[in-house]
Write a protein that holds these residues in place. Sequence first.
Motif, PDB file in Angstrom:
ATOM      1  N   SER A 159      34.113  84.957  30.851  1.00 37.14           N
ATOM      2  CA  SER A 159      34.984  84.406  32.096  1.00 37.14           C
ATOM      3  C   SER A 159      36.668  85.291  32.434  1.00 37.14           C
ATOM      4  N   GLY A 160      37.262  85.840  31.696  1.00 35.42           N
ATOM      5  CA  GLY A 160      38.286  86.682  31.670  1.00 35.42           C
ATOM      6  C   GLY A 160      37.358  87.643  32.501  1.00 35.42           C
ATOM      7  N   ALA A 161      37.178  88.735  31.372  1.00 35.04           N
ATOM      8  CA  ALA A 161      36.673  89.772  32.380  1.00 35.04           C
ATOM      9  C   ALA A 161      36.301  90.005  33.874  1.00 35.04           C
ATOM     10  N   ILE A 162      34.957  88.570  33.783  1.00 32.65           N
ATOM     11  CA  ILE A 162      34.416  88.642  34.919  1.00 32.65           C
ATOM     12  C   ILE A 162      35.404  88.317  36.145  1.00 32.65           C
ATOM     13  N   SER A 163      36.146  87.727  35.545  1.00 31.54           N
ATOM     14  CA  SER A 163      37.267  87.041  36.451  1.00 31.54           C
ATOM     15  C   SER A 163      38.321  88.257  37.215  1.00 31.54           C
ATOM     16  N   LEU A 164      38.891  89.045  36.596  1.00 34.60           N
ATOM     17  CA  LEU A 164      39.634  90.212  36.188  1.00 34.60           C
ATOM     18  C   LEU A 164      39.295  90.805  37.666  1.00 34.60           C
ATOM     19  N   VAL A 165      37.608  91.122  37.623  1.00 33.61           N
ATOM     20  CA  VAL A 165      37.253  92.488  38.397  1.00 33.61           C
ATOM     21  C   VAL A 165      37.205  91.682  39.766  1.00 33.61           C
ATOM     22  N   LEU A 166      36.428  90.350  39.620  1.00 32.92           N
ATOM     23  CA  LEU A 166      36.332  89.617  41.075  1.00 32.92           C
ATOM     24  C   LEU A 166      37.865  88.651  41.612  1.00 32.92           C
ATOM     25  N   GLY A 167      38.429  88.262  40.476  1.00 35.72           N
ATOM     26  CA  GLY A 167      39.654  87.760  41.329  1.00 35.72           C
ATOM     27  C   GLY A 167      40.625  89.043  41.939  1.00 35.72           C
ATOM     28  N   ILE A 168      41.202  89.666  40.946  1.00 36.91           N
ATOM     29  CA  ILE A 168      41.867  90.865  41.677  1.00 36.91           C
ATOM     30  C   ILE A 168      41.542  91.082  43.264  1.00 36.91           C
ATOM     31  N   PRO A 169      40.461  91.774  43.738  1.00 38.12           N
ATOM     32  CA  PRO A 169      39.986  91.935  44.897  1.00 38.12           C
ATOM     33  C   PRO A 169      39.829  90.838  45.536  1.00 38.12           C
ATOM     34  N   PHE A 170      39.636  89.702  45.045  1.00 35.23           N
ATOM     35  CA  PHE A 170      39.741  88.316  46.030  1.00 35.23           C
ATOM     36  C   PHE A 170      41.192  87.918  46.406  1.00 35.23           C
ATOM     37  N   GLY A 171      42.310  88.207  45.537  1.00 35.66           N
ATOM     38  CA  GLY A 171      43.525  87.961  45.765  1.00 35.66           C
ATOM     39  C   GLY A 171      44.305  89.226  46.996  1.00 35.66           C
ATOM     40  N   VAL A 172      43.706  90.033  46.924  1.00 36.35           N
ATOM     41  CA  VAL A 172      44.045  91.172  47.682  1.00 36.35           C
ATOM     42  C   VAL A 172      42.850  91.112  49.372  1.00 36.35           C
ATOM     43  N   LEU A 173      42.576  90.418  49.110  1.00 32.98           N
ATOM     44  CA  LEU A 173      41.609  90.336  50.321  1.00 32.98           C
ATOM     45  C   LEU A 173      42.367  88.949  51.130  1.00 32.98           C
ATOM     46  N   LEU A 174      42.386  87.730  50.199  1.00 34.15           N
ATOM     47  CA  LEU A 174      43.381  87.268  50.821  1.00 34.15           C
ATOM     48  C   LEU A 174      44.590  87.520  51.687  1.00 34.15           C
ATOM     49  N   PHE A 175      45.681  88.222  50.684  1.00 32.63           N
ATOM     50  CA  PHE A 175      46.567  88.956  51.618  1.00 32.63           C
ATOM     51  C   PHE A 175      46.680  89.665  52.532  1.00 32.63           C
ATOM     52  N   THR A 176      46.647  90.586  52.751  1.00 39.07           N
ATOM     53  CA  THR A 176      45.546  91.747  53.468  1.00 39.07           C
ATOM     54  C   THR A 176      45.991  91.396  54.718  1.00 39.07           C
ATOM     55  N   THR A 177      44.708  89.922  54.583  1.00 33.48           N
ATOM     56  CA  THR A 177      43.787  88.997  56.237  1.00 33.48           C
ATOM     57  C   THR A 177      43.900  88.444  56.721  1.00 33.48           C
ATOM     58  N   ARG A 178      45.318  88.176  55.778  1.00 29.08           N
ATOM     59  CA  ARG A 178      46.467  86.946  56.803  1.00 29.08           C
ATOM     60  C   ARG A 178      46.942  87.168  57.950  1.00 29.08           C
ATOM     61  N   GLU A 179      46.873  86.430  58.621  1.00 31.78           N
ATOM     62  CA  GLU A 179      48.099  86.051  59.925  1.00 31.78           C
ATOM     63  C   GLU A 179      49.346  87.520  59.419  1.00 31.78           C
ATOM     64  N   GLY A 180      49.444  89.019  59.540  1.00 30.66           N
ATOM     65  CA  GLY A 180      50.436  89.484  59.445  1.00 30.66           C
ATOM     66  C   GLY A 180      50.376  90.703  58.384  1.00 30.66           C
ATOM     67  N   GLY A 181      49.441  90.614  58.160  1.00 27.50           N
ATOM     68  CA  GLY A 181      48.797  91.915  57.004  1.00 27.50           C
ATOM     69  C   GLY A 181      48.368  93.026  57.506  1.00 27.50           C
ATOM     70  N   ILE A 182      48.168  93.550  56.402  1.00 28.30           N
ATOM     71  CA  ILE A 182      47.695  94.768  56.825  1.00 28.30           C
ATOM     72  C   ILE A 182      46.088  94.773  57.544  1.00 28.30           C
ATOM     73  N   LEU A 183      45.630  94.519  57.043  1.00 29.34           N
ATOM     74  CA  LEU A 183      44.241  93.625  58.172  1.00 29.34           C
ATOM     75  C   LEU A 183      43.584  92.890  57.906  1.00 29.34           C
ATOM     76  N   ARG A 184      44.576  92.194  59.011  1.00 23.60           N
ATOM     77  CA  ARG A 184      44.523  90.927  59.638  1.00 23.60           C
ATOM     78  C   ARG A 184      42.881  90.699  59.840  1.00 23.60           C
ATOM     79  N   ASN A 185      42.286  90.089  59.929  1.00 23.60           N
ATOM     80  CA  ASN A 185      41.026  89.081  59.906  1.00 23.60           C
ATOM     81  C   ASN A 185      41.187  87.751  59.989  1.00 23.60           C
ATOM     82  N   ARG A 186      41.439  87.136  60.835  1.00 21.67           N
ATOM     83  CA  ARG A 186      41.970  85.677  60.955  1.00 21.67           C
ATOM     84  C   ARG A 186      40.200  84.824  60.097  1.00 21.67           C
ATOM     85  N   PRO A 187      39.099  84.784  61.285  1.00 18.50           N
ATOM     86  CA  PRO A 187      37.883  84.450  60.242  1.00 18.50           C
ATOM     87  C   PRO A 187      37.761  84.476  58.698  1.00 18.50           C
ATOM     88  N   VAL A 188      37.619  86.026  58.403  1.00 18.55           N
ATOM     89  CA  VAL A 188      37.615  86.370  56.831  1.00 18.55           C
ATOM     90  C   VAL A 188      38.908  85.223  56.378  1.00 18.55           C
TER      91      VAL A 188
END
Length: 226
Positions: free
Chosen positions: A33-62
């Motif tokens: 579970s830890g290995a799979i969480s690392l593979v999926l959780g880090i990109p998940f967090g990156v998308l959460l941060f970069t798509t928020r308001e003011g992020g470099i990939l800002r996308n409100r619906p996503v």
Amino acid sequence: MAELLNQIIPDVVARSDQLWRAFWETIQMVSISGAISLVLGIPFGVLLFTTREGGILRNRPVNFVLGRICDFFRSIPFILLAMVLLSLSRLVVGTAIGVRGAVIPLLCATIPFLGRQVESALAEVPAGLIEAAQSMGSSPWEIVWRVYLKEAVPGIARGVTITLVSLINFTAIAGTLGAGGLGNFAIMYGHSKNKPQITWTVILIIVILVSLVQAAGSYVARRATH
């Protein structure tokens, strides 16, 4: 040594085979579970941060969808989450018990948790570094790889550590629903049979596991800090 242990914790020694099997099951659940969480959780967090308001990939619906998914799974106590995901575990892995049956609930609990930890770590990266990278013509994904992830390693390491510690605790809870592992061993042979030696031994083992994870995470964070 064996004689000494037999005098101090005879109930544990009498079930040493079951204890080692339970320990191995816990290690399997945490590792898989830890290995799979690392593979999926880090990109998940990156998308959460970069798509928020003011992020470099800002996308409100996503960002809205990802945020609601994250908040939904994080708001449910793990034991209830594991119960409602029994059918999904049977569908995906063919069983709802044992190590395989525990993987789906563990992933649903840890991936959103790690995602929020990564999001917080990326938020600590100085805005000046991002502006400098943008002024040099770096693309958004180049900024993610070369600036955000590189600079946020200490924070991500701490987030991964917290997630793994939580994962160890989740595996103990999963044991109450037939997942096996140390939690199940403590319930079956410690609590149900009123043998506190077994319960305290399991607690000690879990404390040692958590301490090792914490020490490793702190070491990586210190080494990555510059």
